[in-house]
Design an enzyme around this catalytic site. Structure first.
Site, PDB file in Angstrom:
ATOM      1  N   ASN A 114       1.118  -1.326   0.035  1.00  0.00           N
ATOM      2  CA  ASN A 114      -0.082   0.207   0.020  1.00  0.00           C
ATOM      3  C   ASN A 114       0.738   1.354  -0.097  1.00  0.00           C
ATOM      4  O   ASN A 114       0.290   1.826   0.583  1.00  0.00           O
ATOM      5  CB  ASN A 114      -0.892  -0.322   0.944  1.00  0.00           C
ATOM      6  CG  ASN A 114      -0.125  -0.146   2.614  1.00  0.00           C
ATOM      7  OD1 ASN A 114       0.919  -0.266   1.921  1.00  0.00           O
ATOM      8  ND2 ASN A 114      -1.067   0.378   3.093  1.00  0.00           N
ATOM      9  N   GLU A 128       9.217   5.318  16.023  1.00  0.00           N
ATOM     10  CA  GLU A 128       9.715   5.061  14.441  1.00  0.00           C
ATOM     11  C   GLU A 128      10.568   5.373  14.184  1.00  0.00           C
ATOM     12  O   GLU A 128      11.164   5.524  13.367  1.00  0.00           O
ATOM     13  CB  GLU A 128       8.041   5.052  13.611  1.00  0.00           C
ATOM     14  CG  GLU A 128       7.423   4.083  13.959  1.00  0.00           C
ATOM     15  CD  GLU A 128       6.025   3.955  13.928  1.00  0.00           C
ATOM     16  OE1 GLU A 128       4.762   3.380  13.853  1.00  0.00           O
ATOM     17  OE2 GLU A 128       5.571   5.724  12.332  1.00  0.00           O
TER      18      GLU A 128
HETATM   19  P1  GDP Z   1      -1.600   1.764   8.647  1.00  0.00           P
HETATM   20  O1  GDP Z   1      -1.417   1.798   9.669  1.00  0.00           O
HETATM   21  O2  GDP Z   1      -2.811   1.478   7.834  1.00  0.00           O
HETATM   22  O3  GDP Z   1      -0.249   0.724   8.004  1.00  0.00           O
HETATM   23  O4  GDP Z   1      -2.449  -0.268   8.676  1.00  0.00           O
HETATM   24  P2  GDP Z   1      -1.943  -1.532   9.586  1.00  0.00           P
HETATM   25  O5  GDP Z   1      -1.359  -0.535  10.646  1.00  0.00           O
HETATM   26  O6  GDP Z   1      -3.739  -1.809  10.499  1.00  0.00           O
HETATM   27  O7  GDP Z   1      -1.327  -2.466   9.149  1.00  0.00           O
HETATM   28  C1  GDP Z   1       0.154  -2.484   9.224  1.00  0.00           C
HETATM   29  C2  GDP Z   1       0.801  -2.366   7.390  1.00  0.00           C
HETATM   30  O8  GDP Z   1       0.136  -4.114   7.263  1.00  0.00           O
HETATM   31  C3  GDP Z   1      -0.601  -1.919   6.061  1.00  0.00           C
HETATM   32  O9  GDP Z   1      -0.092  -0.901   5.734  1.00  0.00           O
HETATM   33  C4  GDP Z   1      -0.280  -3.616   5.237  1.00  0.00           C
HETATM   34  O10 GDP Z   1       1.086  -3.247   4.293  1.00  0.00           O
HETATM   35  C5  GDP Z   1      -0.030  -4.315   5.975  1.00  0.00           C
HETATM   36  N1  GDP Z   1      -1.300  -4.716   5.962  1.00  0.00           N
HETATM   37  C6  GDP Z   1      -2.400  -4.429   7.164  1.00  0.00           C
HETATM   38  N2  GDP Z   1      -3.464  -5.444   6.663  1.00  0.00           N
HETATM   39  C7  GDP Z   1      -3.076  -6.380   5.662  1.00  0.00           C
HETATM   40  C8  GDP Z   1      -4.113  -7.211   5.423  1.00  0.00           C
HETATM   41  O11 GDP Z   1      -4.897  -8.116   5.321  1.00  0.00           O
HETATM   42  N3  GDP Z   1      -2.381  -8.527   4.903  1.00  0.00           N
HETATM   43  C9  GDP Z   1      -1.271  -8.794   4.245  1.00  0.00           C
HETATM   44  N4  GDP Z   1      -0.810  -8.855   3.317  1.00  0.00           N
HETATM   45  N5  GDP Z   1      -1.135  -7.287   4.774  1.00  0.00           N
HETATM   46  C10 GDP Z   1      -1.686  -6.235   5.566  1.00  0.00           C
END
Ligand code: GDP
Length: 139
Positions: A114, A128
């Site tokens: 993403n 971080e």
């Molecule tokens: P962020 O804070 O928007 O980056 O989201 P999160 O902290 O929930 O997740 C960290 C990172 O893990 C995300 O930016 C994605 O790269 C990855 N990620 C989150 N959800 C998923 C998922 O359902 N599947 C996979 N493969 N990667 C995920």
């Protein structure tokens, strides 16, 4: 680090696709100034440490493989209300749900790949940022 700072990474999918310049341009035009920036790569061990909070999640090992699989750009950004404004600029975690014009809507290919990271709190921005920049107090 003051509360007007946040931390970002441009992730391997975006650097590999040649989007680094366009993403930095959007960040700067949105009013963030870059206080520190590093073009680097994470080992699997370091990627695992960075995302340790997700250790129990089913996607953890995919996330570690992906984040250690290519070049990243790590940066500390400054702006009023930096953490919240940057999360707005990047959009939802899943690019399919991200608002039009956001960095993830424009450049991300999936919920995993993403394009960018943005800290979710002032406290995490500090933690971080320190993970990548050991001399934070100097700038
Ligand atoms: P962020 O804070 O928007 O980056 O989201 P999160 O902290 O929930 O997740 C960290 C990172 O893990 C995300 O930016 C994605 O790269 C990855 N990620 C989150 N959800 C998923 C998922 O359902 N599947 C996979 N493969 N990667 C995920």
């Amino acid at each position: 680090m003051a509360t007007n700072r946040t931390f970002t990474m441009i992730k391997p999918d975006a650097t590999g696709a040649g989007h680094t310049g366009a993403i930095l341009d959007k960040i700067i035009k949105a009013g963030f100034s870059i206080k520190a920036m590093k073009y680097t790569r994470l080992s699997a061990e370091r990627a695992g440490q960075f995302y340790a909070v997700h250790k129990e999640r089913p996607f953890y090992s995919d996330l570690v493989d992906y984040m250690s699989g290519g070049t990243i750009v790590a940066a500390i950004l400054e702006k009023n209300n930096a953490v919240e404004d940057f999360r707005t600029l990047i959009g939802a975690t899943n690019p399919e749900e991200a608002a039009e014009g956001t960095i993830r809507k424009l450049f991300a290919t999936s919920i995993a790949a993403n394009a960018v990271h943005g800290s979710d709190s002032d406290e995490n921005a500090q933690i971080e940022g320190s993970f990548f920049f050991s001399d934070l107090e100097k700038f």
